[in-house]
Design a protein around this motif. Structure first.
Motif, mmCIF file in Angstrom:
data_model
loop_
_atom_site.group_PDB
_atom_site.id
_atom_site.type_symbol
_atom_site.label_atom_id
_atom_site.label_comp_id
_atom_site.label_asym_id
_atom_site.label_seq_id
_atom_site.Cartn_x
_atom_site.Cartn_y
_atom_site.Cartn_z
ATOM 1 N N ILE A 125 0.849 -1.188 0.000
ATOM 2 C CA ILE A 125 0.000 0.000 0.000
ATOM 3 C C ILE A 125 0.887 1.241 0.000
ATOM 4 O O ILE A 125 1.833 1.325 0.796
ATOM 5 N N ALA A 126 0.586 2.197 -0.875
ATOM 6 C CA ALA A 126 1.434 3.381 -0.996
ATOM 7 C C ALA A 126 0.608 4.650 -1.174
ATOM 8 O O ALA A 126 -0.373 4.666 -1.918
ATOM 9 N N SER A 131 -0.113 5.065 7.206
ATOM 10 C CA SER A 131 0.821 4.235 7.961
ATOM 11 C C SER A 131 2.071 3.925 7.139
ATOM 12 O O SER A 131 1.988 3.735 5.919
ATOM 13 N N PHE A 132 3.208 3.865 7.824
ATOM 14 C CA PHE A 132 4.465 3.433 7.216
ATOM 15 C C PHE A 132 5.092 2.407 8.149
ATOM 16 O O PHE A 132 5.413 2.702 9.303
ATOM 17 N N ASP A 133 5.256 1.161 7.652
ATOM 18 C CA ASP A 133 5.817 0.107 8.493
ATOM 19 C C ASP A 133 7.168 -0.393 8.007
ATOM 20 O O ASP A 133 7.731 -1.330 8.573
ATOM 21 N N GLY A 134 7.703 0.222 6.949
ATOM 22 C CA GLY A 134 9.019 -0.169 6.457
ATOM 23 C C GLY A 134 9.034 -1.497 5.736
ATOM 24 O O GLY A 134 10.096 -2.064 5.480
ATOM 25 N N ARG A 143 5.478 -3.048 3.973
ATOM 26 C CA ARG A 143 4.401 -3.152 2.989
ATOM 27 C C ARG A 143 3.477 -1.936 2.978
ATOM 28 O O ARG A 143 2.621 -1.833 2.107
ATOM 29 N N ARG A 144 3.636 -1.038 3.914
ATOM 30 C CA ARG A 144 2.807 0.171 3.951
ATOM 31 C C ARG A 144 3.702 1.393 3.832
ATOM 32 O O ARG A 144 4.638 1.588 4.619
ATOM 33 N N PHE A 145 3.380 2.236 2.826
ATOM 34 C CA PHE A 145 4.254 3.362 2.511
ATOM 35 C C PHE A 145 3.453 4.649 2.310
ATOM 36 O O PHE A 145 3.381 5.195 1.213
ATOM 37 N N ASP A 146 2.834 5.113 3.387
ATOM 38 C CA ASP A 146 2.144 6.405 3.321
ATOM 39 C C ASP A 146 2.960 7.421 4.118
ATOM 40 O O ASP A 146 3.634 7.071 5.089
ATOM 41 N N HIS A 147 2.890 8.671 3.701
ATOM 42 C CA HIS A 147 3.664 9.729 4.354
ATOM 43 C C HIS A 147 2.793 10.828 4.944
ATOM 44 O O HIS A 147 3.302 11.722 5.637
ATOM 45 N N HIS A 148 1.501 10.789 4.709
ATOM 46 C CA HIS A 148 0.626 11.887 5.122
ATOM 47 C C HIS A 148 0.538 12.057 6.638
ATOM 48 O O HIS A 148 0.205 13.131 7.126
ATOM 49 N N GLN A 149 0.827 11.019 7.383
ATOM 50 C CA GLN A 149 0.773 11.086 8.839
ATOM 51 C C GLN A 149 2.086 11.572 9.445
ATOM 52 O O GLN A 149 2.186 11.764 10.660
ATOM 53 N N MET A 150 3.085 11.818 8.606
ATOM 54 C CA MET A 150 4.408 12.203 9.101
ATOM 55 C C MET A 150 4.506 13.702 9.341
ATOM 56 O O MET A 150 3.657 14.479 8.911
ATOM 57 N N TRP A 184 11.611 3.748 -1.809
ATOM 58 C CA TRP A 184 13.008 3.715 -2.258
ATOM 59 C C TRP A 184 13.947 3.500 -1.069
ATOM 60 O O TRP A 184 14.933 2.757 -1.174
ATOM 61 N N GLY A 185 13.656 4.121 0.046
ATOM 62 C CA GLY A 185 14.499 3.971 1.221
ATOM 63 C C GLY A 185 14.549 2.548 1.739
ATOM 64 O O GLY A 185 15.549 2.119 2.329
ATOM 65 N N VAL A 186 13.488 1.779 1.507
ATOM 66 C CA VAL A 186 13.424 0.387 1.966
ATOM 67 C C VAL A 186 13.957 -0.581 0.904
ATOM 68 O O VAL A 186 14.742 -1.478 1.208
ATOM 69 N N TYR A 187 13.526 -0.417 -0.324
ATOM 70 C CA TYR A 187 13.844 -1.372 -1.384
ATOM 71 C C TYR A 187 14.944 -0.912 -2.338
ATOM 72 O O TYR A 187 15.512 -1.726 -3.068
ATOM 73 N N GLY A 188 15.231 0.391 -2.377
ATOM 74 C CA GLY A 188 16.127 0.932 -3.389
ATOM 75 C C GLY A 188 17.597 0.647 -3.130
ATOM 76 O O GLY A 188 18.055 0.607 -1.994
ATOM 77 N N ASN A 189 18.342 0.471 -4.209
ATOM 78 C CA ASN A 189 19.787 0.256 -4.144
ATOM 79 C C ASN A 189 20.489 1.617 -4.176
ATOM 80 O O ASN A 189 20.402 2.334 -5.183
#
Length: 205
Positions: free
Chosen positions: A67-68, A73-76, A78-85, A98-103
């Motif tokens: 979910i993006a 929610s962001f759990d590092g 499977r959930r990648f939302d930023h609106h709550q930050m 990208w921070g989790v999966y990106g090289n």
């Protein structure tokens, strides 16, 4: 050998994003996954106000779904939302993914994604590039119409081209460095090779 762009233990087959008007962030998530992970990645668009319990249920029933840009929610993983930050930080769903999966090897692409994060979080409106604005300009008047879905697919293809360009430039840059390394025999003294773009400097022994 070209390093992988994305690395994950999850067999991602679908990404859930928000409905309505699309932006460089949610478009970028789909484009990155299609370009660098699986060209057959599916996406589903849901309402911004979808209850968290619904997302929890989806993740339990669909282990290959992430979910993006929606869900709060962001759990590092499977959930990648930023609106709550914190609104003072430059985050977007794409930069979290990208921070989790990106090289990190692909620094050109990382810089591009960072720009999307700054654009999406509106920290500095003067840095919002027209290229990223144009992704939003592709929305039809009726954001949930069939016309807009066709425009979304076009926007995804454009973003895939930009992502592919970032990767190509990184590879070309690396090949240039390797050629220079092969051309010179370095002794004890370190030499600095500055290459375009000027903010990237490569140090070699």
């Amino acid at each position: 050998k070209i390093p992988p762009v994305l690395e994950t233990d999850i067999d991602i087959k679908k990404v859930i994003v928000h409905n309505g008007r699309f932006h460089a962030d949610d478009v970028g998530v789909i484009a990155l996954l299609r370009e660098c992970y699986n060209p057959d990645i599916e996406y589903e668009r849901v309402d911004y106000c979808t209850l968290n319990s619904v997302f929890v249920d989806i993740l339990e029933k669909e282990p290959n779904t992430i979910i993006a840009d929606v869900g709060g929610s962001f759990d590092g993983e499977r959930r990648f939302d930023h609106h709550q930050m914190n609104s003072g930080e430059s985050h977007c769903a794409l930069s979290l993914l990208w921070g989790v999966y990106g090289n990190p090897y692909y620094s050109f692409l990382g810089s591009f994604i960072k720009e999307i994060a700054e654009h999406d979080s509106k920290r500095d409106l003067f840095k919002r590039t027209q290229t990223l604005n144009c992704i939003g300009y592709m929305n039809a008047y009726d954001a949930n119409s069939e016309e807009n879905m066709r425009n979304l697919e076009k926007a995804i293809d454009i973003m895939r081209t930009l992502i592919r360009g970032c990767i190509n430039e990184q590879i070309i840059f690396a090949q240039g460095v390797n050629k220079i390394e092969e051309s010179y025999k370095y002794e004890k003294k370190k030499k600095t090779i500055a290459m375009i773009p000027s903010d990237l400097i490569y140090y070699a022994d």
